[in-house]
Design a protein around this motif. Structure first.
Motif, PDB file in Angstrom:
ATOM      1  N   LEU A 102      66.451  54.799 -13.069  1.00 31.60           N
ATOM      2  CA  LEU A 102      66.427  55.243 -14.457  1.00 31.60           C
ATOM      3  C   LEU A 102      67.239  54.273 -15.297  1.00 31.60           C
ATOM      4  CD1 LEU A 102      66.981  59.110 -14.431  1.00 31.60           C
ATOM      5  CD2 LEU A 102      64.994  57.886 -15.238  1.00 31.60           C
ATOM      6  N   GLU A 103      66.718  53.946 -16.482  1.00 28.10           N
ATOM      7  CA  GLU A 103      67.441  53.084 -17.404  1.00 28.10           C
ATOM      8  C   GLU A 103      67.724  53.851 -18.682  1.00 28.10           C
ATOM      9  OE1 GLU A 103      66.719  49.060 -20.018  1.00 28.10           O
ATOM     10  OE2 GLU A 103      65.693  49.259 -18.092  1.00 28.10           O
ATOM     11  N   ALA A 104      68.982  53.844 -19.096  1.00 25.55           N
ATOM     12  CA  ALA A 104      69.362  54.475 -20.355  1.00 25.55           C
ATOM     13  C   ALA A 104      68.857  53.616 -21.502  1.00 25.55           C
ATOM     14  CB  ALA A 104      70.873  54.636 -20.433  1.00 25.55           C
ATOM     15  N   VAL A 105      68.213  54.213 -22.465  1.00 27.94           N
ATOM     16  CA  VAL A 105      67.643  53.472 -23.575  1.00 27.94           C
ATOM     17  C   VAL A 105      68.750  52.904 -24.463  1.00 27.94           C
ATOM     18  CG1 VAL A 105      66.184  53.667 -25.639  1.00 27.94           C
ATOM     19  CG2 VAL A 105      65.524  54.816 -23.527  1.00 27.94           C
ATOM     20  N   TYR A 106      69.815  53.647 -24.678  1.00 36.88           N
ATOM     21  CA  TYR A 106      70.890  53.230 -25.576  1.00 36.88           C
ATOM     22  C   TYR A 106      71.731  52.100 -24.999  1.00 36.88           C
ATOM     23  CZ  TYR A 106      75.082  53.568 -28.453  1.00 36.88           C
ATOM     24  OH  TYR A 106      76.126  53.277 -29.270  1.00 36.88           O
ATOM     25  N   SER A 107      72.175  52.235 -23.742  1.00 37.42           N
ATOM     26  CA  SER A 107      73.116  51.267 -23.168  1.00 37.42           C
ATOM     27  C   SER A 107      72.478  50.308 -22.163  1.00 37.42           C
ATOM     28  CB  SER A 107      74.252  52.014 -22.472  1.00 37.42           C
ATOM     29  OG  SER A 107      73.748  52.719 -21.356  1.00 37.42           O
ATOM     30  N   ARG A 108      71.243  50.529 -21.795  1.00 36.12           N
ATOM     31  CA  ARG A 108      70.529  49.723 -20.797  1.00 36.12           C
ATOM     32  C   ARG A 108      71.157  49.811 -19.405  1.00 36.12           C
ATOM     33  NH1 ARG A 108      66.017  49.408 -23.349  1.00 36.12           N
ATOM     34  NH2 ARG A 108      65.977  48.062 -25.155  1.00 36.12           N
ATOM     35  N   ARG A 109      71.993  50.827 -19.166  1.00 33.86           N
ATOM     36  CA  ARG A 109      72.576  51.031 -17.847  1.00 33.86           C
ATOM     37  C   ARG A 109      71.493  51.539 -16.910  1.00 33.86           C
ATOM     38  NH1 ARG A 109      75.445  55.387 -15.072  1.00 33.86           N
ATOM     39  NH2 ARG A 109      74.772  56.755 -16.753  1.00 33.86           N
ATOM     40  N   VAL A 110      71.457  50.997 -15.692  1.00 31.76           N
ATOM     41  CA  VAL A 110      70.441  51.366 -14.709  1.00 31.76           C
ATOM     42  C   VAL A 110      71.136  52.011 -13.517  1.00 31.76           C
ATOM     43  CG1 VAL A 110      68.644  50.507 -13.165  1.00 31.76           C
ATOM     44  CG2 VAL A 110      68.932  49.488 -15.421  1.00 31.76           C
ATOM     45  N   PHE A 111      70.568  53.127 -13.056  1.00 25.95           N
ATOM     46  CA  PHE A 111      71.070  53.765 -11.849  1.00 25.95           C
ATOM     47  C   PHE A 111      69.903  54.377 -11.100  1.00 25.95           C
ATOM     48  CE2 PHE A 111      71.229  56.863 -15.198  1.00 25.95           C
ATOM     49  CZ  PHE A 111      70.813  58.039 -14.616  1.00 25.95           C
ATOM     50  N   SER A 112      70.118  54.623  -9.815  1.00 24.21           N
ATOM     51  CA  SER A 112      69.047  55.215  -9.000  1.00 24.21           C
ATOM     52  C   SER A 112      69.436  56.628  -8.611  1.00 24.21           C
ATOM     53  CB  SER A 112      68.780  54.367  -7.761  1.00 24.21           C
ATOM     54  OG  SER A 112      69.904  54.366  -6.929  1.00 24.21           O
ATOM     55  N   LEU A 113      68.416  57.442  -8.398  1.00 19.65           N
ATOM     56  CA  LEU A 113      68.604  58.808  -7.946  1.00 19.65           C
ATOM     57  C   LEU A 113      67.329  59.272  -7.259  1.00 19.65           C
ATOM     58  CD1 LEU A 113      68.244  61.544 -10.585  1.00 19.65           C
ATOM     59  CD2 LEU A 113      67.897  59.222 -11.267  1.00 19.65           C
ATOM     60  N   MET A 167      64.344  56.107 -19.222  1.00 22.36           N
ATOM     61  CA  MET A 167      62.997  55.733 -18.818  1.00 22.36           C
ATOM     62  C   MET A 167      63.039  55.305 -17.353  1.00 22.36           C
ATOM     63  SD  MET A 167      60.419  52.841 -20.351  1.00 22.36           S
ATOM     64  CE  MET A 167      60.412  53.564 -21.962  1.00 22.36           C
ATOM     65  N   VAL A 168      62.025  55.716 -16.599  1.00 20.49           N
ATOM     66  CA  VAL A 168      61.926  55.303 -15.195  1.00 20.49           C
ATOM     67  C   VAL A 168      61.421  53.864 -15.197  1.00 20.49           C
ATOM     68  CG1 VAL A 168      60.820  55.722 -12.977  1.00 20.49           C
ATOM     69  CG2 VAL A 168      61.487  57.655 -14.411  1.00 20.49           C
ATOM     70  N   THR A 169      62.279  52.938 -14.756  1.00 16.81           N
ATOM     71  CA  THR A 169      61.913  51.528 -14.766  1.00 16.81           C
ATOM     72  C   THR A 169      61.530  51.009 -13.395  1.00 16.81           C
ATOM     73  OG1 THR A 169      64.229  50.904 -14.513  1.00 16.81           O
ATOM     74  CG2 THR A 169      63.340  50.984 -16.753  1.00 16.81           C
ATOM     75  N   GLY A 170      61.755  51.813 -12.375  1.00 18.83           N
ATOM     76  CA  GLY A 170      61.396  51.364 -11.037  1.00 18.83           C
ATOM     77  C   GLY A 170      61.244  52.512 -10.074  1.00 18.83           C
ATOM     78  N   VAL A 171      60.284  52.383  -9.195  1.00 24.10           N
ATOM     79  CA  VAL A 171      60.099  53.330  -8.102  1.00 24.10           C
ATOM     80  C   VAL A 171      60.465  52.569  -6.837  1.00 24.10           C
ATOM     81  CG1 VAL A 171      58.450  54.769  -6.857  1.00 24.10           C
ATOM     82  CG2 VAL A 171      58.289  54.570  -9.335  1.00 24.10           C
ATOM     83  N   ILE A 172      61.492  53.029  -6.152  1.00 27.95           N
ATOM     84  CA  ILE A 172      62.002  52.315  -4.990  1.00 27.95           C
ATOM     85  C   ILE A 172      61.127  52.630  -3.787  1.00 27.95           C
ATOM     86  CG2 ILE A 172      63.985  51.979  -3.479  1.00 27.95           C
ATOM     87  CD1 ILE A 172      65.707  52.825  -5.929  1.00 27.95           C
ATOM     88  N   GLN A 173      60.453  51.600  -3.304  1.00 26.76           N
ATOM     89  CA  GLN A 173      59.546  51.755  -2.166  1.00 26.76           C
ATOM     90  C   GLN A 173      60.346  51.765  -0.867  1.00 26.76           C
ATOM     91  OE1 GLN A 173      56.267  52.270  -2.395  1.00 26.76           O
ATOM     92  NE2 GLN A 173      56.252  52.033  -4.601  1.00 26.76           N
ATOM     93  N   PRO A 174      60.039  52.650   0.060  1.00 24.33           N
ATOM     94  CA  PRO A 174      60.732  52.674   1.348  1.00 24.33           C
ATOM     95  C   PRO A 174      60.318  51.492   2.215  1.00 24.33           C
ATOM     96  CG  PRO A 174      59.018  54.315   1.304  1.00 24.33           C
ATOM     97  CD  PRO A 174      59.060  53.713  -0.069  1.00 24.33           C
ATOM     98  N   GLU A 175      61.123  51.201   3.233  1.00 25.06           N
ATOM     99  CA  GLU A 175      60.837  50.064   4.127  1.00 25.06           C
ATOM    100  C   GLU A 175      59.460  50.162   4.776  1.00 25.06           C
ATOM    101  OE1 GLU A 175      62.278  47.104   4.839  1.00 25.06           O
ATOM    102  OE2 GLU A 175      63.512  47.563   3.115  1.00 25.06           O
ATOM    103  N   ARG A 213      57.085  58.240   2.424  1.00 19.39           N
ATOM    104  CA  ARG A 213      57.078  58.733   1.047  1.00 19.39           C
ATOM    105  C   ARG A 213      58.150  58.059   0.190  1.00 19.39           C
ATOM    106  NH1 ARG A 213      56.300  65.228   1.649  1.00 19.39           N
ATOM    107  NH2 ARG A 213      54.349  65.119   2.788  1.00 19.39           N
ATOM    108  N   ILE A 214      57.893  58.030  -1.102  1.00 15.37           N
ATOM    109  CA  ILE A 214      58.846  57.511  -2.071  1.00 15.37           C
ATOM    110  C   ILE A 214      59.999  58.501  -2.167  1.00 15.37           C
ATOM    111  CG2 ILE A 214      59.185  56.956  -4.502  1.00 15.37           C
ATOM    112  CD1 ILE A 214      56.184  56.226  -4.553  1.00 15.37           C
ATOM    113  N   GLU A 215      61.225  57.992  -2.135  1.00 18.01           N
ATOM    114  CA  GLU A 215      62.390  58.865  -2.181  1.00 18.01           C
ATOM    115  C   GLU A 215      63.208  58.712  -3.466  1.00 18.01           C
ATOM    116  OE1 GLU A 215      63.291  61.241  -0.010  1.00 18.01           O
ATOM    117  OE2 GLU A 215      61.452  60.848   1.106  1.00 18.01           O
ATOM    118  N   SER A 216      63.321  57.486  -3.988  1.00 14.26           N
ATOM    119  CA  SER A 216      64.222  57.236  -5.112  1.00 14.26           C
ATOM    120  C   SER A 216      63.520  56.528  -6.258  1.00 14.26           C
ATOM    121  CB  SER A 216      65.392  56.363  -4.651  1.00 14.26           C
ATOM    122  OG  SER A 216      66.111  57.006  -3.647  1.00 14.26           O
TER     123      SER A 216
END
Length: 95
Positions: A68-79, A49-57, A62-65
Motif C-alpha cells: 500500500l502506498e499513502a497518497v499524501y506522503s508516498r510511504r509504502v508498506f506491506s500487509l 492505493m495498492v501499488t503492488g501484489v507480492i507474488q509468492p515464491e 496463493r497471494i498473501e501480501s
C-alpha cells in the motif's frame, strides 16, 4: 440466510437488516491499483492505493501480501491483503 439478512449481489457482500455489512469479498488478483481509505487516519495518511501484489515464491500458491502506498506522503508498506476486509480499519474507495 434467514429473514434478517439479504444478499447484495452488486457489491458481493452480505448485509444484515439494520446493520453494517458482515463481510467483504475481495479478489486478490483485482487488488492492484485499487483505492482504500483508512478508517482512522494517522499522520495525515488517509488515502492509500495498492501499488503492488507480492507474488509468492512458488507461483502456484496463493497471494498473501500487498503493498500500500499513502497518497499524501508516498510511504509504502506491506500487509496481508485479507486485512482490507476489516471495515474497522479500511474502507473501499476514497472517502
Amino acid at each position: 440466510m434467514n429473514k434478517t439478512e439479504k444478499a447484495s449481489t452488486a457489491s458481493g457482500i452480505t448485509v444484515k437488516a439494520f446493520g453494517l455489512p458482515t463481510a467483504r469479498r475481495l479478489n486478490p488478483k483485482k487488488l492492484l491499483l485499487s483505492k482504500w481509505t483508512a478508517a482512522a487516519p494517522h499522520d495525515k495518511e488517509k488515502h492509500f492505493m495498492v501499488t503492488g501484489v507480492i507474488q509468492p515464491e512458488p507461483p502456484a500458491t496463493r497471494i498473501e501480501s500487498i503493498e500500500l502506498e499513502a497518497v499524501y506522503s508516498r510511504r509504502v508498506f506491506s500487509l496481508p491483503w485479507r486485512r482490507l476486509t476489516d471495515r474497522k480499519h479500511w474502507l473501499q474507495g476514497w472517502q
